[in-house]
Scaffold this active site. Structure first.
Site, short mmCIF file in Angstrom:
data_model
loop_
_atom_site.label_atom_id
_atom_site.label_comp_id
_atom_site.label_asym_id
_atom_site.label_seq_id
_atom_site.Cartn_x
_atom_site.Cartn_y
_atom_site.Cartn_z
N GLU A 92 0.82 -1.19 0.08
CA GLU A 92 0.04 0.09 0.09
C GLU A 92 0.92 1.17 0.19
O GLU A 92 0.24 2.31 -0.53
CB GLU A 92 -0.86 0.00 1.26
N SER A 101 -46.58 -23.43 45.35
CA SER A 101 -46.32 -23.74 46.52
C SER A 101 -44.88 -23.49 46.80
O SER A 101 -44.32 -23.46 48.13
CB SER A 101 -46.67 -25.05 47.08
#
Length: 865
Positions: A91, A507
């Site tokens: 690059e 319960s």
């Protein structure tokens, strides 16, 4: 003549000078104009790129990761020179020498564009310019953006060193396959770290920087290889690689995960689970957990920060016990589903044109959204029905090669089920495979094997259960959740029934009523009348009942909880006050704001399994507050701890003269929720539930276990929550859209086996022992049926030793009725039994009993058993 020549060249010189000055002024003016309102490049010094947050188990194994952009941050000093050199060669070969831009490159690109009349336009941006474009500017291909890019590039070169600029570039760049940055790309393409890359592999990653969408290693292999070889050649010309290294790299085949040459990193990760997704949910949504992190860090934990912050999360999960939890819950859900005998399959079908050949149906099957995370007596695999014969059905199985004889579902594998017709009715029980299956149906199958040697027998049909449930287990002292399962399969349904499902606890809520009573001066030997009750409500007359439809008269508290007596619980709640009960439930974290209605004493108000299990942990640890957590520690991307769950202090850890073999003192800073003696009394009573109460015969473990069953009206929800001295675990089972589970569905019969299977392995791993007896009390033997005091030398099945506070002598024989009138018109239990239904003859000639029409008392009383 000479004067003319001088005059001519002087004019030319003047014109050139003026022209240069004008160009300089013009360029300077342009740069001044575009450079006035540019974004600040100084923010790059503090820039933190969004990175992956990862979740690890307690043993340091990576178990999940979350991210918007899949990026692993790598500081510049941890990026190998080879990788830097590859990208620089590809690059910006003059990166270390230019001042932010490359005039020669710009001129060459401009000349080429003019020469080709705009047909061949190539970029001339340096790495610094690309950083400006990616971080501070847009990607528009305009002259204005290019000028701004040049200005910013020159500025940033003065503010940051080259390594910092390169770090920003190599961590931000997109390299295809949802990979941002070189570290993530190395893992995506090679399942390697940056230090493990070869020159050829580094060169391919650098090649992707130019056009990641057009250099796929499979679809565009030729172009990818050509670009990779170009980068290798540039690395050689720049002196980074020798001639031999360059040629070796160019001759190496392009080997990647996408080509199947390496195992993908995702195959190492286990399938996403309810556990890790709950961590994600708590960290990404507003929650008490996020608020706690904010308190510890001194700053607000932002929305979405979990997906970008690069956090390392150490989860509390015990991977071995998580597998046990998944198997235990799935086994019970599948058992119930197969007992129902209703076939529904996966609801997925492949079109006929996709079944023409093996390659086609395999590709189509791979794209079908069915669960692939189910492991129960073997892996459940997706399959497609290819042919239906007179008896059997031929199938094709994902991930299993087709042999010469094919794979078959025999007729005797379907006789357990009936198919539902289009009108909702059930067909007759299946006799052959075709009664359930059609060509193109997508199903789940597993290999049936022999128990003795594991030899293959045949393939058998499986299906995800319609009934769902949740399971959770945690350490009673630290709150660390060691396992959590929110349903049959996460891939089938991500809804977490352990943390998100609001259900009636039935319960299983009763211990909080008894805890409030014990702290209010009652004892396990206190007598409460078990007799009929009627309450006039705006909805009508409420006559709650015990599940047996019987009444037992004056009964000790212990027996009331052991046998889960509804009427005793209501009388007790009325006696101490529902506002007191509600306060206890809120103190334990079961509810945020509980309604003070008597029916709520039987568990009619909804809560979550997560809250219930955490509350039971406080019974087990002697009444100290414990906060459940799925996370031990969170560290930011720099390794700093920003959250730690365990806030206890080690008093002796810094003491130099600690004797060898002596453990340091750990000082607990937990607050107390209930009195320690109350906690032990309640634990002892709940141990009776397991030893001889509603859970007896189901729970059989080698250490003392306490717990409570829960079954709501019509068995819409069934529960069991229990604990040893160090581990608490809870189970809930029910349909997502509440409806009856049918006769015989109880918390003990459905959730009890799940608890038993899990705790059998948990005790092997974590141990257990007697529940600790707190100081400040003494034991007195009583008759557990009548509550009468017995001599200290008495023994037998009716004798129980109750723990009482020192200095407080209980009054025996005093009975409480809650203030309810004993109406003469209330039915005795014989009448209730007689009037509970009538006998009818069915169309088949059988005699059955059907119940009376439901009234308010039968549908709103909360827990039954």
């Amino acid at each position: 003549m000479i004067r003319f020549v001088f005059s001519f060249f002087g004019a030319i010189f003047t014109a050139v000078t003026l022209g240069i000055a004008m160009v300089a002024i013009t360029v300077g003016g342009v740069f001044w104009m575009y450079g006035r309102d540019l974004p600040s490049h100084e923010s790059l010094a503090q820039y933190r790129p969004p990175t992956i947050s990862r979740i690890y188990s307690g043993k340091g194994q990576l178990i999940d990761e979350f991210a918007k952009e899949r990026r692993l941050f790598a500081p510049a000093d941890q990026i190998p020179d080879l990788v830097k050199q590859a990208f620089i060669s590809a690059e910006d070969k003059s990166f270390y020498t230019h001042q932010g831009f490359d005039l020669r490159g710009i001129a060459a690109a401009g000349f080429e564009a003019v020469k080709s009349r705009g047909e061949n336009i190539r970029g001339a941006s340096t790495i610094t310019q690309q950083v400006m474009k990616n971080f501070l500017l847009s990607s528009d291909r305009t002259a204005e953006r290019k000028i701004k890019e040049l200005i910013l590039a020159s500025r940033v070169e003065k503010a940051l060193d080259k390594e910092k600029i390169l770090e920003l570039y190599l961590n931000e760049i997109f390299l295809g396959q949802n990979s941002y940055g070189v570290a993530a790309a190395a893992q995506t393409y090679y399942n390697k770290t940056l230090t493990e890359l070869t020159p050829a592999e580094a060169a391919y990653l650098a090649a992707l920087a130019q056009r990641p969408g057009n250099l796929h290693p499979v679809r565009q292999m030729d172009a990818a290889v050509a670009r990779r070889n170009y980068v290798l050649r540039e690395m050689n010309e720049n002196g980074y690689l020798s001639e031999a290294e360059m040629r070796e790299g160019q001759e190496t085949p392009l080997r990647t995960v996408q080509n199947g040459d390496f195992e993908g990193f995702r195959t190492v990760l286990p399938p996403r689970s309810y556990f890790t997704d709950e961590i994600r949910r708590q960290l990404s949504e507003d929650s008490d957990f996020r608020d706690e992190i904010s308190r510890q860090t001194g700053r607000r934990f932002q929305d979405g920060e979990f997906f970008t912050g690069g956090f390392t999360v150490r989860a509390t999960i015990d991977e071995e016990m998580q597998v046990i939890a998944e198997q235990a819950l799935r086994r019970q859900l599948e058992k119930y589903d197969r007992d129902r005998g209703i076939w529904h399959g996966t609801y997925e079908t492949l079109p006929a044109e996709s079944l023409t050949d093996e390659a086609t149906w395999r590709e189509a099957l791979a794209n079908v959204d069915v669960p692939r995370d189910i492991e129960l007596d073997g892996l459940w695999r997706p399959a497609v029905v290819l042919e239906v014969g007179s008896n059997d059905a031929r199938i094709g199985i994902e991930g299993v090669e087709t042999d010469a004889d094919g794979h078959w579902i025999p007729a005797n594998d379907v006789t357990w089920a009936r198919k539902r017709n289009e009108d909702g009715s059930l067909a007759r029980r299946a006799q052959v495979a075709g009664d359930l299956l059609g060509v193109g149906d997508v199903v789940l199958v597993r290999a049936m094997t022999r128990d003795d040697d594991g030899a293959f027998i045949r393939w058998t049909l499986r299906q995800v259960s319609e009934v769902q449930g949740g399971f959770m287990a945690m350490d009673v002292n630290t709150g660390r959740v060691i396992s959590m399962q929110g349903g049959f399969s996460y891939q089938d349904s991500v809804f977490n029934r352990a943390t998100q499902a609001q259900r009636q606890p039935g319960s299983s809520f009763k211990p909080f009523v008894y805890a409030a009573a014990l702290d209010s001066g009652y004892s396990p030997a206190t007598i409460v009348v078990d007799a009929p009750i009627e309450i006039d409500t705006p909805q009508g007359l409420w006559r709650p009942r015990n599940s047996t439809n019987k009444f037992y008269g004056p009964t000790p508290l212990r027996t009331g909880i052991e046998q889960s007596r509804n009427l005793m619980t209501i009388r007790l709640a009325q006696e101490i006050g529902m506002d007191v009960v509600a306060g206890y439930a809120e103190r334990f974290g079961v509810y945020n704001n509980m309604g003070s209605y008597l029916a709520n004493s039987l568990g009619s108000e909804e809560t979550t399994l997560y809250r219930m299990v955490a509350a039971y942990a406080m019974f087990a640890n002697g009444g100290e507050r414990v906060t459940p957590t799925l996370v031990d520690r969170i560290q930011d991307r720099f390794g700093r701890t920003i959250y730690r769950h365990d806030k206890r202090t080690c008093a002796d850890c810094s003491t130099p003269d600690l004797r060898p073999g002596m453990a340091p003192r750990i000082v607990s800073n937990r607050s107390r929720v209930m009195d320690a003696i109350t906690a032990y009394q309640l634990t002892s009573m709940m141990k009776g539930v397991v030893d001889r109460g509603t859970a007896s015969g189901v729970i059989n473990l080698p250490v003392p276990i306490a717990g409570k069953t829960g079954t709501t009206n019509s068995a819409r929800d069934v529960w069991f929550i229990g604990f040893s001295s160090n581990v608490v675990a809870g189970c809930y089972i029910g349909f997502d859209r509440p409806r009856s589970l049918g006769r015989g569905a109880y918390g003990s019969s459905m959730c009890g086996p799940v608890f038993q299977e899990f705790m059998t392995e948990a005790i092997k791993k974590f141990g257990g022992g007697p529940f600790a007896v707190p100081p400040g009390g003494h034991f007195i033997k009583i008759d557990r049926y009548t509550g009468a005091r017995l001599p200290d030398d008495m023994s037998g099945p009716f004798v129980v030793a109750e723990y009482f506070r020192d200095g407080w002598e209980p009054i025996f024989g005093l009975a409480y009725d809650g203030g309810f009138a004993m109406g003469s018109n209330l039915p005795l239990f014989e009448e209730v039994a007689q009037n509970s239904g009538r006998q009818v003859t069915t169309s088949t000639g059988n005699t059955v009993t059907v119940g009376p029409k439901a009234d308010f008392g039968t549908v709103s009383s909360g827990g039954l058993y």
